[in-house]
Design an enzyme around this catalytic site. Structure first.
Site, PDB file in Angstrom:
ATOM      1  CG  ASP A   1      -9.076  -2.309   1.711  1.00 14.42           C
ATOM      2  OD1 ASP A   1      -9.246  -1.171   1.254  1.00 14.42           O
ATOM      3  OD2 ASP A   1      -7.958  -2.815   1.851  1.00 14.42           O
TER       4      ASP A   1
ATOM      5  CB  CYS B   1      -3.126  11.187  14.434  1.00 16.78           C
ATOM      6  SG  CYS B   1      -4.761  11.914  14.710  1.00 16.78           S
TER       7      CYS B   1
END
Length: 378
Positions: free
Chosen positions: A139, A253
């Site tokens: 990341d 989602c």
């Protein structure tokens, strides 16, 4: 040739076994040139200003978009995913106005440290078996993990721009191992979003100007974490009690119904970070903040930015009992904290009391942004 193929398959079997042992739910391989559309998309994101104050993205566009630019020797990229799925809908806390909502990923220790250590162990096994060289990224490096994960077949970038997996929904941490070893790439995943707009429609601040496009400047995660200054007034009420990040688009989602709560990765939330009371968070000085959030990603934003977020939640709470703690912060050494404490107080006390305090505060306040906060409600 047959020997080479056999060695490659043996190495891949080792990688899969070590990834499973380390708690990764998915592992797949792609090639450095597998994301040809990424450079143009990233350039558009930056040219539109959607990156906000995240200057490091603009400064590393070329290295970020093309893995071989970051490390020319790379021949294969191993993408690994760790499930951090919650055992409940994290949006339930949004109805508890006296509590602070911390994004699921930040309710335990910093995943960067957790994943990097495990990736290094796997990388070491790769070098011991196949030789060559490796680099590990989690990341913080200029690596586009999500397009690479899509190219490797772990999932696809949904309309909310995050990775979605048919097996794990939207709850995956990603890490990569760049290696000089030649590995057979896996097949890319295809988009399974269809006509669904759940993640787009649930966003409180309309941060998605179009499907698959995110304007970070309007995103609550950006506003509460990356943004270092005052949060614009137009977003404060919409933030509600979200004090670090936002899970709304992820939680909405439909593919999450196939995701199980994280187990092997041992990323269960700390009990004291699930629903922390605003009344206690408002009392944190710098030392107490650092101690309470030791090992947590929250610690990285510092006490002042964190209290900025907590004060917004307090102002949105409608709980007059928090006014006492808010008044105390009117004299904080940080202009960032003082300014938002004024905003919160204006929403928690009668206008007459606020006007009286404003008259007194304006006599001694010399910071322009804080003075604006006193004047705005009058």
């Amino acid at each position: 040739m047959r020997t080479s193929i056999s060695k490659t398959r043996t190495l891949r079997a080792l990688i899969d076994a070590e990834a499973k042992r380390a708690g990764f739910e998915a592992v797949a391989v792609t090639s450095p040139g597998a994301i040809p559309l990424a450079p143009a998309r990233l350039a558009e994101f930056v040219s539109d200003g959607f990156h906000g104050s995240m200057d490091w993205i603009a400064e590393t566009v070329q290295r970020r978009a093309e893995p071989s630019t970051l490390w020319p020797e790379v021949r294969s990229i191993i993408v690994l995913a760790m499930n951090y799925g919650p055992d409940h809908d994290p949006r339930q806390i949004l109805e508890k106005h006296d509590r602070g909502a911390i994004s699921v990923y930040a309710q335990n220790r910093d995943y960067h440290d957790l994943m990097k250590g495990r990736l290094k162990e796997i990388a070491g096994k790769i070098v011991a078996r196949a030789g060559g060289d490796v680099k590990v990224f989690v990341d913080t490096a200029p690596v586009m993990e999500k397009p690479l994960a899509e190219a490797a077949g772990i999932g696809w970038q949904g309309k909310h721009t995050n990775l979605v997996s048919r097996a794990h929904g939207s709850w995956l941490f990603l890490g990569t191992i760049f290696t000089t070893a030649e590995l057979e790439p896996d097949h890319a995943e295809i988009d399974h979003c269809g006509s669904c707009r759940a993640c787009l429609d649930v966003c409180p601040t309309d941060a998605f100007p179009a499907p698959y496009r995110l304007d970070a400047r309007r995103c609550i995660s950006y506003l509460t974490i990356e943004n270092k200054g005052p949060i614009p007034r137009e977003f404060r009420e919409k933030i509600g009690n979200r004090i670090y990040g936002c899970d709304d688009c992820l939680a909405a989602c439909p593919w999450n119904k196939f995701a199980s709560a994280a187990s092997e990765a041992k990323l269960a939330a700390r009990d004291d970070l699930r629903e922390p009371p605003l009344s206690e968070l408002l009392k944190l000085d710098d030392a107490a903040f650092r101690a309470f959030f030791s090992g947590s990603p929250v610690k990285r934003i510092g006490r002042d930015r964190f209290l900025r977020n907590v004060l917004i939640a307090a102002g949105n709470s409608g709980d007059a009992a928090l006014a006492s703690s808010v008044r105390t912060l009117l004299g904080d050494v940080s202009p960032l904290v003082r300014g938002v404490a004024i905003w919160a107080l204006a929403r928690l006390v009668p206008h007459a009391e606020f006007s009286e305090r404003a008259a007194s505060g304006l006599k001694t306040e010399d910071d322009a942004t804080v003075r604006e906060e006193w004047l705005a409600p009058l």
